[in-house]
Design a protein around this motif. Sequence first.
Motif, short mmCIF file in Angstrom:
data_model
loop_
_atom_site.label_atom_id
_atom_site.label_comp_id
_atom_site.label_asym_id
_atom_site.label_seq_id
_atom_site.Cartn_x
_atom_site.Cartn_y
_atom_site.Cartn_z
N SER A 169 0.86 -1.18 0.00
CA SER A 169 0.00 0.00 0.00
C SER A 169 0.90 1.23 0.00
CB SER A 169 -0.89 0.03 1.25
OG SER A 169 -0.10 0.22 2.41
N GLN A 170 0.29 2.39 -0.22
CA GLN A 170 1.07 3.64 -0.15
C GLN A 170 1.59 3.83 1.27
OE1 GLN A 170 2.13 5.68 -2.66
NE2 GLN A 170 3.38 6.50 -0.99
N THR A 171 0.79 3.46 2.27
CA THR A 171 1.24 3.62 3.65
C THR A 171 2.47 2.75 3.91
OG1 THR A 171 -1.02 4.09 4.32
CG2 THR A 171 0.52 3.54 6.07
N ARG A 172 2.49 1.54 3.39
CA ARG A 172 3.66 0.67 3.53
C ARG A 172 4.87 1.30 2.84
NH1 ARG A 172 6.35 -3.31 5.65
NH2 ARG A 172 7.92 -4.25 4.32
N ARG A 173 4.67 1.86 1.65
CA ARG A 173 5.77 2.51 0.95
C ARG A 173 6.29 3.71 1.75
NH1 ARG A 173 2.56 0.59 -3.18
NH2 ARG A 173 1.35 2.50 -3.40
N ASP A 174 5.37 4.46 2.38
CA ASP A 174 5.78 5.59 3.23
C ASP A 174 6.60 5.10 4.42
OD1 ASP A 174 4.38 7.26 1.50
OD2 ASP A 174 2.66 7.49 2.86
N TYR A 175 6.17 3.98 5.00
CA TYR A 175 6.91 3.38 6.13
C TYR A 175 8.31 2.97 5.71
CZ TYR A 175 8.14 -0.12 9.70
OH TYR A 175 8.77 -0.86 10.67
N VAL A 176 8.41 2.29 4.58
CA VAL A 176 9.72 1.85 4.10
C VAL A 176 10.61 3.06 3.81
CG1 VAL A 176 10.93 0.67 2.20
CG2 VAL A 176 8.91 -0.39 3.27
N ALA A 177 10.05 4.11 3.21
CA ALA A 177 10.81 5.33 2.94
C ALA A 177 11.28 5.98 4.24
CB ALA A 177 9.97 6.31 2.12
N ALA A 178 10.44 5.97 5.26
CA ALA A 178 10.82 6.53 6.57
C ALA A 178 11.93 5.70 7.20
CB ALA A 178 9.61 6.62 7.48
N LEU A 179 11.85 4.38 7.07
CA LEU A 179 12.93 3.51 7.58
C LEU A 179 14.24 3.79 6.85
CD1 LEU A 179 11.19 0.01 7.94
CD2 LEU A 179 12.01 1.48 9.79
N ASP A 186 18.37 10.20 9.36
CA ASP A 186 17.32 11.21 9.41
C ASP A 186 16.10 10.56 10.06
OD1 ASP A 186 15.33 13.08 9.07
OD2 ASP A 186 15.40 13.08 6.88
N ILE A 187 15.95 10.72 11.37
CA ILE A 187 14.90 10.04 12.14
C ILE A 187 13.56 10.76 12.05
CG2 ILE A 187 15.32 11.21 14.34
CD1 ILE A 187 14.78 7.43 13.94
N GLU A 188 13.53 11.99 11.55
CA GLU A 188 12.32 12.82 11.59
C GLU A 188 11.15 12.19 10.85
OE1 GLU A 188 11.94 15.38 13.64
OE2 GLU A 188 14.01 14.99 14.25
N LYS A 189 11.37 11.61 9.68
CA LYS A 189 10.28 11.00 8.91
C LYS A 189 9.69 9.81 9.65
CE LYS A 189 11.88 12.45 4.39
NZ LYS A 189 12.47 12.05 3.11
N LEU A 190 10.54 9.02 10.28
CA LEU A 190 10.03 7.86 11.02
C LEU A 190 9.29 8.29 12.27
CD1 LEU A 190 9.80 4.81 10.97
CD2 LEU A 190 12.00 4.67 12.17
N LEU A 191 9.77 9.34 12.94
CA LEU A 191 9.05 9.89 14.09
C LEU A 191 7.66 10.35 13.69
CD1 LEU A 191 11.78 11.97 15.96
CD2 LEU A 191 10.34 10.21 16.97
N ALA A 192 7.58 11.08 12.57
CA ALA A 192 6.28 11.57 12.09
C ALA A 192 5.39 10.40 11.69
CB ALA A 192 6.49 12.53 10.92
N PHE A 193 5.95 9.41 10.99
CA PHE A 193 5.15 8.27 10.55
C PHE A 193 4.62 7.50 11.75
CE2 PHE A 193 4.33 3.93 9.39
CZ PHE A 193 3.56 4.08 8.25
#
Length: 196
Positions: A169-179, A186-193
Amino acid sequence: MTDPLFDEDDEANTPLTEEERAQLIPSYITLRRELNEAEQVNIAAGLKWVSGRKREVLDDAFLRELHKRMFGQVWQWAGQYRTTPRNIGIDAYRIAMEVRQLVDDVRYQVENATFPPDEIAVRFSHRLVSIHPFPNGNGRHSRMAGDLLAMQLGQRPFTWGSINLIDPSQTRRDYVAALQAADAHDIEKLLAFARS
């Protein structure tokens, strides 16, 4: 010929060795959907187990037991560190040492308030999944461990995008991108996710 149970056609699943595949416990499972459902039922039982007890999340024995409680009705190897190489994670021979080091580092962060509680828990979850200690289930395990640590630190559990992160899903892709951003420090994307 493809195997409808073990097709590795999406990034959500870590490829298993033949020996690991042979340790599937329920004999009725023949499709990926059935495996996902059985694992989800087992994860719910693991959550019930962990909810009913006082726990110290920052303990390598607890982390292995948590994985066993989450996947032990489905896989014989649940709760045992992997002994085989993966395309992600560290070398198998380093897992026990790295998990102990992670636990020690995060205890220090907690005791010294090195980061805010959410950040400590998200960094812990990220580093745990980066180690990739088990044959499979590492993402789900690390997110639950992160939730438990957040609660131990007086925070609410994370939402992790609020949907199933197993299915594409797009949410899974966002999670992988944050990881991946966290992998690059860069921890900020994972913190936000984690709170999305």
